[in-house]
Design a protein around this motif. Structure first.
Motif, PDB file in Angstrom:
ATOM      1  N   GLY A 160       0.724  -1.253   0.085  1.00 34.02           N
ATOM      2  CA  GLY A 160      -0.033   0.035  -0.031  1.00 34.02           C
ATOM      3  C   GLY A 160       1.031   1.376  -0.026  1.00 34.02           C
ATOM      4  O   GLY A 160       0.496   2.363  -0.438  1.00 34.02           O
ATOM      5  N   ASP A 190       7.585  -7.113   2.242  1.00 26.17           N
ATOM      6  CA  ASP A 190       7.063  -5.945   1.605  1.00 26.17           C
ATOM      7  C   ASP A 190       6.854  -6.385   0.304  1.00 26.17           C
ATOM      8  O   ASP A 190       7.708  -6.916  -0.564  1.00 26.17           O
ATOM      9  N   HIS A 191       5.576  -6.133  -0.546  1.00 23.48           N
ATOM     10  CA  HIS A 191       5.432  -6.280  -1.891  1.00 23.48           C
ATOM     11  C   HIS A 191       4.511  -5.214  -2.471  1.00 23.48           C
ATOM     12  O   HIS A 191       3.850  -4.495  -1.743  1.00 23.48           O
ATOM     13  N   GLN A 206      -0.624  -2.227  -7.236  1.00 23.99           N
ATOM     14  CA  GLN A 206      -1.532  -1.060  -7.424  1.00 23.99           C
ATOM     15  C   GLN A 206      -2.878  -1.661  -7.700  1.00 23.99           C
ATOM     16  O   GLN A 206      -3.075  -2.883  -8.125  1.00 23.99           O
ATOM     17  N   THR A 207      -3.916  -0.562  -7.458  1.00 25.71           N
ATOM     18  CA  THR A 207      -5.289  -1.071  -7.925  1.00 25.71           C
ATOM     19  C   THR A 207      -5.234  -1.508  -9.237  1.00 25.71           C
ATOM     20  O   THR A 207      -6.155  -2.495  -9.670  1.00 25.71           O
ATOM     21  N   ASP A 230       5.193   5.002 -10.970  1.00 27.12           N
ATOM     22  CA  ASP A 230       6.220   4.903  -9.820  1.00 27.12           C
ATOM     23  C   ASP A 230       7.463   5.155 -10.343  1.00 27.12           C
ATOM     24  O   ASP A 230       7.862   4.625 -11.406  1.00 27.12           O
ATOM     25  N   ARG A 232       6.012   8.334  -6.442  1.00 27.01           N
ATOM     26  CA  ARG A 232       5.210   8.363  -7.481  1.00 27.01           C
ATOM     27  C   ARG A 232       5.793   9.484  -8.363  1.00 27.01           C
ATOM     28  O   ARG A 232       6.362  10.559  -7.945  1.00 27.01           O
ATOM     29  N   ASN A 244       0.007   9.195  -0.996  1.00 24.67           N
ATOM     30  CA  ASN A 244      -0.219   7.883  -0.409  1.00 24.67           C
ATOM     31  C   ASN A 244      -0.295   8.259   1.271  1.00 24.67           C
ATOM     32  O   ASN A 244       0.607   8.645   1.832  1.00 24.67           O
ATOM     33  N   ARG A 266      -4.754   5.913  -1.210  1.00 30.47           N
ATOM     34  CA  ARG A 266      -4.208   6.712  -2.288  1.00 30.47           C
ATOM     35  C   ARG A 266      -5.011   7.837  -2.875  1.00 30.47           C
ATOM     36  O   ARG A 266      -6.318   7.591  -2.779  1.00 30.47           O
TER      37      ARG A 266
END
Ligand code: COA
Ligand code: AMP
Length: 633
Positions: A370, A391-392, A395-396, A483, A498, A504, A509
């Motif tokens: 996120g 951590d990964h 995006q929507t 990004d 971004r 964020n 977002r």
């Protein structure tokens, strides 16, 4: 000596060399009504379609087939709501039956395949039932996050043109009950498009007044409905539209097709999240966000997991141990949350002592996404929980991770600050403005070579051209992620910022453009700029600089308070817009571009240099002084 090839390397290489073979095989996890003509239909670039010709139903795959296969009595969904003091379990059979009735209820209101249904609901089981009910009859749902206010909801109503809206009387925030119905009524008043019906779940914490002829009571509506069977749809038909922030105030309707999404999610549950059918998975997000769609609703249910629907916050409901309590209580195997939630817990329990009070023996992995997983937060969580913290990045638009570490594919060493390596199917490149790939370690724009893997957006709702313009035009042959970052020599991706006007805030977002439109609409404001400034808890929060119209002499504090209220009223409380400063001018380049980046650095107290192109250098001193004063008041 050569390195052994890991399962991840193998999967990545295979998906790159033979995407149709790789995804065709992954599609074996899904029940299809009719098989596909082609795994990847690439006849009409840049529009790629996965599993063209196949027929499928998402609700059948999430519920009915598990009941048929003997999983009927297993918990499909556990609703854990510290804000109402409730824990309720729904078996696969019960969830199927409720979804079938709600689907019948929608049918009775004239909703058919391809019609849109907006879902504006808090984190209650009916929200999930609503999504699955739509999927059951091939209706396209569009869930709107409850923290958005009327204006945002109205914009989505006008774009999606829903036949029916499903909602509830209220949401529950730790400090207050939020009545949803007045927000919904106002949004429908503002919107040009009018739904024919609204179905309202009455919650005991606040009743909703109903509009006769239009509004129906959920309980009676569901109870009297005839259960509806699953309707097959084309794999390429949309399952949902989910709006997200872009550069302007107009939200973008991300389309999710059905077949490719189901395949990608089912694959990810095992390969990325490492959970087996029957295990418990918890995404502590909200149904209004993409994480809620993919990993509260569809992904875990597809995989035969038990999914947790948590109505609460990481702190204050009732305390900073609530996450650990839920993990222990329900035997959670893997969990997913935003770094900001972990920072909130860490703020209240810096030594991480509370976790020691719970048996977390069955807990295997914490996933974060996120926003960037800052190394301090990741390391704190590792120490506190004693499990890998991954951590990964996603995006929507993509619907599932672009980069990750892979619990089901061997798991490579974590590099702090990196959300891992590209998932199979994503050809991630870092490029310069001319779309030339840069050397390892060099910063640039992060793009993904087309075609995107299954599950990613095929287009924007009703706006094919905008899809091309926003995502595909600047870097030919590639999808622009917006990004920026770099890839190191070992192939780890680092996502740093971004490149557009999206900020964020607490993992949410937001578009600074949308906030500027709201400020600019105030009668006393001549010009404004909104940008994100660093915040120790939320990562970023928005800050507004406003220039007043000539002759305005009202007290500035009064105007600022009105601006704050206006954003809360129009965009919603989730914008967390609390700070604005009145200045005499905005810093601009000689060509008129507002220097947001420089202002952001000043506000963050970071080093900055005077831009060579600035039209009036003195203004930056005034801004630095105004921001300095603001911090101390
Ligand atoms: N309905 C109505 N209002 C809502 C809402 C909802 N669904 N969600 C949030 N809000 C309101 C909050 O009450 C708050 O209002 P306030 O200004 O009156 O306090 C405001 O919107 C901001 O909410 P939030 O961002 O949740 O901030 P917070 O200060 O209440 O809590 C955190 C801070 C860190 C605990 C919280 O942001 C959090 O849990 N973040 C994790 C986010 C996450 O999981 N994101 C998913 C992406 S994977
Ligand atoms: P959303 O569409 O709301 O999921 O937001 C997507 C954006 O959040 C991305 O484009 C990134 O800017 C940011 N983001 C999400 N996950 C990460 C992550 N793990 N690391 C860095 N940025 C992230």
């Amino acid at each position: 000596m050569s390195h052994p090839i890991s399962a991840y390397d193998e999967a990545y290489a295979r998906a790159a060399a033979d995407p149709e073979g790789f995804w065709g095989e992954a599609a074996g996890a899904i029940d299809w009504a009719t098989s596909w003509d082609r795994v990847l239909d690439d006849r009409n670039p840049p529009f790629y379609r996965w599993f063209a010709g196949a027929q499928v139903n998402a609700c059948h795959n999430c519920l009915d087939r598990h009941v048929d296969a003997g999983r009927g009595e297993q918990a499909a969904l556990v609703y854990d709501s510290p804000v109402t003091g409730t824990v309720r379990r729904f078996s696969y059979r019960e969830l199927r039956d409720r979804a079938a009735r709600a689907a019948g209820g929608l049918r009775a209101l004239g909703v058919a395949k391809g019609d849109r249904v907006i879902i504006y609901m808090p984190m209650v089981p009916e929200a999930i039932i609503a999504m699955l009910a739509c999927a059951r009859i091939g209706a396209i749902h569009s869930v709107v996050f409850g923290g958005f206010a009327s204006h945002e909801l109205a914009a989505r109503i006008d774009d999606a043109r829903p036949k029916v809206i499903l909602s509830a009387s209220c949401g529950i925030e730790p400090a207050r009950v939020v009545p949803y119905k007045p927000l919904l009524d106002r949004a429908i008043e503002m919107a040009r498009h009018k739904p024919s019906h609204c179905v309202i779940l009455q919650r005991p914490q606040a009743g909703a007044s109903m509009i006769e002829g239009r509004d129906l009571d959920w309980a009676a509506w569901e109870e009297t409905a005839e259960p509806a069977p699953c309707v097959t749809v084309d794999a390429t038909d949309p399952l949902y539209v989910l709006y997200t922030s872009g550069t302007t105030g107009q939200p973008k309707g991300i389309v999710r097709d059905t077949g490719g999404y189901l395949v990608a999610l089912a694959w990810s549950m095992r390969a990325v999240y490492g959970v087996a059918p029957g295990e418990v998975f918890w995404a502590a997000s909200d149904v209004g966000w993409v994480v809620g769609h993919s990993y509260i609703c569809y992904g875990p249910l597809l995989n035969g997991n038990t999914t947790i629907l948590f109505e609460g916050k990481p702190v204050g409901t009732p305390d900073a141990a609530t996450y650990w309590r839920v993990i222990e209580r329900h035997g959670v195997r893997a969990m997913f949350t935003a770094p900001t939630a972990i920072r909130a817990i860490k703020q209240q329990d810096p030594e991480g002592r509370l976790a020691g009070d719970f048996d977390l023996g069955g807990f295997a992995t914490l996933f974060l996404a996120g926003e960037r997983g800052d190394p301090d937060t990741v390391k704190w969580a590792e120490r506190t929980l004693g499990v890998p913290v991954i951590d990964h990045w996603w995006q929507t638009e993509t619907g599932w991770p672009i980069t990750a570490n892979y619990r089901g594919l061997g798991f490579f060493p974590v590099k702090y600050g990196s959300p891992g390596k590209p998932a199979p199917g994503y050809d991630v490149r870092v490029v310069d403005e001319a779309c030339r790939e840069v050397a390892p370690g060099q910063p640039g724009a992060i793009v993904i070579r087309l075609p995107l893997p299954p599950g990613c957006l095929p287009t924007l709702w009703g706006h094919d051209q905008a899809f091309r313009d926003k995502y595909l035009r600047d870097f030919p042959g590639c999808y622009k992620t917006d990004d920026a970052g770099f890839v190191d020599e070992d192939g780890y991706v680092f996502v740093m910022s971004r490149t557009d006007d999206v900020i964020n805030v607490a993992g949410h977002r937001l578009s600074t453009g949308a906030l500027e439109e709201v400020l600019g609409g105030h009668r006393d404001v001549a010009e404004c700029a909104v940008f994100g400034v660093a915040d120790p808890l939320k990562g970023q929060v928005p800050l507004g600089l406003v220039v007043l119209k000539a002759g305005v002499s009202r007290p500035q504090g009064e105007i600022v308070a009105e601006l704050v209220a206006r954003v809360r009223d129009e965009v919603g409380p989730v914008a967390a817009f609390k700070r604005a400063v009145v200045v005499s001018r905005l810093p601009k380049t000689r060509s008129g571009k507002i220097l947001r980046g420089t202002m952001q650095k000043i506000a963050d107290g970071a080093a900055w240099t005077m831009p060579a192109t600035i039209d009036d250098p003195a203004i930056l001193d005034e801004i630095a002084e105004a921001l300095g004063k603001m911090e101390t008041t």
